[in-house]
Design a protein around this motif. Structure first.
Motif, short mmCIF file in Angstrom:
data_model
loop_
_atom_site.label_atom_id
_atom_site.label_comp_id
_atom_site.label_asym_id
_atom_site.label_seq_id
_atom_site.Cartn_x
_atom_site.Cartn_y
_atom_site.Cartn_z
N ASN A 1 0.81 -1.22 0.00
CA ASN A 1 0.00 0.00 0.00
C ASN A 1 0.84 1.27 0.00
N PHE A 2 2.17 1.08 0.07
CA PHE A 2 3.06 2.24 0.11
C PHE A 2 3.23 2.78 -1.30
N ASN A 3 2.76 3.99 -1.52
CA ASN A 3 2.83 4.62 -2.84
C ASN A 3 3.82 5.78 -2.79
N PRO A 4 5.05 5.53 -3.22
CA PRO A 4 6.06 6.58 -3.09
C PRO A 4 5.79 7.78 -4.00
N GLU A 5 5.12 7.57 -5.13
CA GLU A 5 4.84 8.68 -6.02
C GLU A 5 3.89 9.68 -5.34
N ASN A 6 4.17 10.98 -5.57
CA ASN A 6 3.33 12.06 -5.06
C ASN A 6 3.20 12.04 -3.55
N SER A 7 4.21 11.54 -2.88
CA SER A 7 4.17 11.45 -1.42
C SER A 7 5.01 12.56 -0.82
N ALA A 8 4.36 13.45 -0.05
CA ALA A 8 5.10 14.53 0.61
C ALA A 8 6.09 13.96 1.62
N LEU A 9 5.69 12.86 2.27
CA LEU A 9 6.57 12.26 3.27
C LEU A 9 7.84 11.74 2.62
N LEU A 10 7.69 11.10 1.47
CA LEU A 10 8.86 10.58 0.78
C LEU A 10 9.76 11.71 0.31
N GLU A 11 9.16 12.79 -0.15
CA GLU A 11 9.93 13.95 -0.60
C GLU A 11 10.78 14.49 0.54
N ILE A 12 10.18 14.55 1.72
CA ILE A 12 10.91 15.02 2.90
C ILE A 12 12.01 14.04 3.27
N ALA A 13 11.68 12.74 3.28
CA ALA A 13 12.63 11.71 3.69
C ALA A 13 13.88 11.72 2.82
N LYS A 14 13.72 11.99 1.53
CA LYS A 14 14.87 12.00 0.62
C LYS A 14 15.87 13.10 0.97
N LEU A 15 15.39 14.15 1.66
CA LEU A 15 16.25 15.29 2.00
C LEU A 15 16.85 15.20 3.39
N ALA A 16 16.55 14.14 4.11
CA ALA A 16 16.96 14.03 5.52
C ALA A 16 18.47 14.04 5.68
N ILE A 17 18.93 14.67 6.75
CA ILE A 17 20.34 14.71 7.11
C ILE A 17 20.49 14.23 8.56
N PRO A 18 21.13 13.08 8.80
CA PRO A 18 21.63 12.11 7.81
C PRO A 18 20.48 11.36 7.16
N PRO A 19 20.72 10.62 6.06
CA PRO A 19 19.64 9.88 5.39
C PRO A 19 18.96 8.89 6.32
N ILE A 20 17.67 8.65 6.12
CA ILE A 20 16.94 7.69 6.92
C ILE A 20 16.50 6.54 6.03
N SER A 21 16.36 5.36 6.63
CA SER A 21 15.89 4.18 5.89
C SER A 21 14.56 3.73 6.47
N TYR A 22 13.73 3.11 5.64
CA TYR A 22 12.41 2.65 6.06
C TYR A 22 11.92 1.65 5.04
N THR A 23 10.96 0.80 5.44
CA THR A 23 10.42 -0.23 4.54
C THR A 23 8.91 -0.13 4.39
N SER A 24 8.28 0.82 5.08
CA SER A 24 6.83 0.90 5.01
C SER A 24 6.36 2.30 5.37
N ASN A 25 5.11 2.60 5.05
CA ASN A 25 4.51 3.87 5.46
C ASN A 25 4.59 4.04 6.96
N GLN A 26 4.28 2.96 7.68
CA GLN A 26 4.25 3.03 9.14
C GLN A 26 5.62 3.37 9.70
N GLU A 27 6.66 2.73 9.18
CA GLU A 27 8.01 3.00 9.68
C GLU A 27 8.45 4.41 9.32
#
Length: 498
Positions: A306-332
């Motif tokens: 159910n994780f839809n990375p396209e058009n996701s504001a959360l994913l856009e933010i996560a890509k810019l994180a310092i340091p980078p963060i890893s995750y495998t699901s919406n919940q995480e």
């Protein structure tokens, strides 16, 4: 007290069952199994409600008798779970032995395995529901009994109108102590070919991991879109499980996945699902996962699907994180963002509240101008650098947000510390928006912690994620020699709950 007396409140008259099934008419028959034929019909229940129910009529020629009959009554009277079939009553008159269940309109899972219209998302939800039921049976919270089903297969997983799965057919079940790390019961091997744990068949040693093996076969059936056994003229000619496992071991899932499902499945979801299914089929008991572990992995697979990375504001933010963060699901991802992350070269701090609203803070180093400020550090700040200085004159804050949630009302705060100030007084700033003429006096301070104060300035409703702001501040003369430490400007959703 005899079993018949103990469960007398569940007893239903044979006459009522015959009336409901038109005397077990052919048109009322909906299936059958190792117990006997199954019929449906309308029956008035003890609650007074009239409902369509299912009648499972024991046929002694199928090899099950009184022992299995009473076992199912006792187990289902004691075990209650949303993913277990509900026993509504029974009939025992003369030679008749009939069990009465809730009627599940879609029938058994095996009917839908090859149908690509049963989506991967629906299949995952069905598997999660079954895993919850088996987790409940294997690890009871209120009793010291563990129920081993011994005949987990897709034909024993029934589906209601909403595709909610219900585990059924407990005639072969065993009850064992639950207060031991591993429960073994020595018995004659029973079950259905293809689903039955080969170690159990060979040795007679039964444990909860035997159910895990059978459920693993069901998981592969769900993924491959077909039954685990091939028959010809009613005779078993091939068991597909060994081939499925080899393909999984060699990363050749494309050779076995149901063709109509391939385009639907998220890659990460498939990896998680197939890995846990494969472990279920391990030869060694010790390698097989627990039902609780299986459930957790299936829930992750569902989340990944159910994780839809396209058009996701959360994913856009996560890509810019310092340091980078890893995750495998919406919940995480959501969990990581609720704690807040730094982006924009470490000069913007972003977090997400429980409702998914973005909270954004811009560092003073980035947005403050004027005044007698120098770059400073503070161990308890969200940023690596702050602005500090004695304010002889006013100063300005200006900039643009990047990630505000649309159509949400935000409160704007100035976050700062200062020396020799009573926290119960008004903040000593006067301020105005660039577009205004008159200055306003800010409200009482709020304490954020570690000495940081939040001065509430104004509110507005966001219409887009980027919002331009410009605020001018001046200081009454009595604070002209007070040391101030500015952390930044914060945009906080009104419904935010810390």
């Amino acid at each position: 007290m005899s079993p018949m007396n103990e469960f007398d409140h569940l007893k239903i008259r044979l006459k009522d069952i015959k009336d409901a099934t038109e005397n077990f008419g052919v048109d009322m028959k909906i299936g059958g199994g190792g117990f006997g034929p199954v019929y449906k019909g309308k029956l008035t229940l003890s609650s007074g409600r009239r409902a369509v129910v299912a009648f499972k009529r024991l046929d002694p020629r199928f090899g099950q008798g009184n022992t299995e009959f009473w076992k199912e009554i006792m187990l289902l009277s004691d075990c209650k779970h949303e993913n277990l079939i509900s026993l509504l009553g029974f009939c025992i008159e003369g030679e008749e032995r009939i069990l009465v269940y809730e009627y599940l309109s879609r029938g058994s899972l095996d009917r839908y395995l090859s149908n690509p219209r049963l989506t991967w998302n629906q299949r995952l939800k069905i598997c999660v529901g079954v895993a919850r039921a088996l987790t409940y049976l294997h690890d009871p919270r209120m009793t010291q009994r563990r129920v081993l089903h011994r005949d987990i297969k897709s034909a024993n997983i029934l589906l209601d109108a909403e595709w909610t799965p219900k585990v059924s057919d407990f005639g072969l079940s065993k009850v064992a102590p639950a207060n031991q790390p591993r429960t073994y019961v020595i018995s004659n091997g029973v079950g259905t070919p293809g689903y039955c744990d080969p170690v159990y068949i060979e040795t007679g040693f039964l444990c909860k991991e035997s159910d895990v093996y059978s459920f693993g076969v069901v998981l592969f059936e769900v993924m491959c879109g077909r039954l685990c056994c091939e028959y010809r003229n009613g005779q078993l000619i091939n068991i597909l499980v060994p081939r499925w496992k080899i393909c999984c071991d060699k990363n050749k899932l494309d050779n076995i996945i149901c063709p109509g499902l391939k385009e639907q499945i998220n890659k990460d979801s498939l990896v998680t699902f197939s890995a846990i299914a494969n472990r279920c089929l391990s030869r060694s008991f010790e390698v097989r996962p627990t039902m609780a572990e299986i459930l957790k992995n299936l829930e992750v697979a569902l989340e990944q699907q159910n994780f839809n990375p396209e058009n996701s504001a959360l994913l856009e933010i996560a890509k810019l994180a310092i340091p980078p963060i890893s995750y495998t699901s919406n919940q995480e991802l959501h969990s990581r963002l609720t704690k807040g992350i730094l982006i924009d070269g470490g000069q913007t701090w972003v977090s997400v509240n429980k409702n998914g609203r973005i909270r954004e803070m811009i560092s003073a180093v980035k947005c403050v101008s004027g005044g007698w400020f120098v770059s400073d550090t503070a161990d308890d700040s969200r940023f690596s650098n702050i602005q500090s200085g004695i304010l002889y004159y006013g100063f300005k804050i200006s900039g643009r947000t990047q990630f505000l949630t649309s159509n949400v009302t935000y409160t704007v705060y100035l976050v700062f510390k200062c020396d020799n100030m009573n926290k119960d007084t008004h903040v000593p700033f006067k301020w105005k928006l660039n577009s205004e003429t008159n200055y306003s006096t800010s409200c009482l301070t709020l304490e954020r912690g570690n000495g940081w104060l939040m001065s509430r300035l104004y509110q507005f409703t966001s219409h887009r994620k980027d919002y331009d702001f410009g605020i001018e501040f001046m200081l009454p003369t009595q604070y002209s020699r007070t040391m101030f430490y500015l952390e930044g400007i914060e945009f906080k959703p009104m419904e935010y709950v810390d």
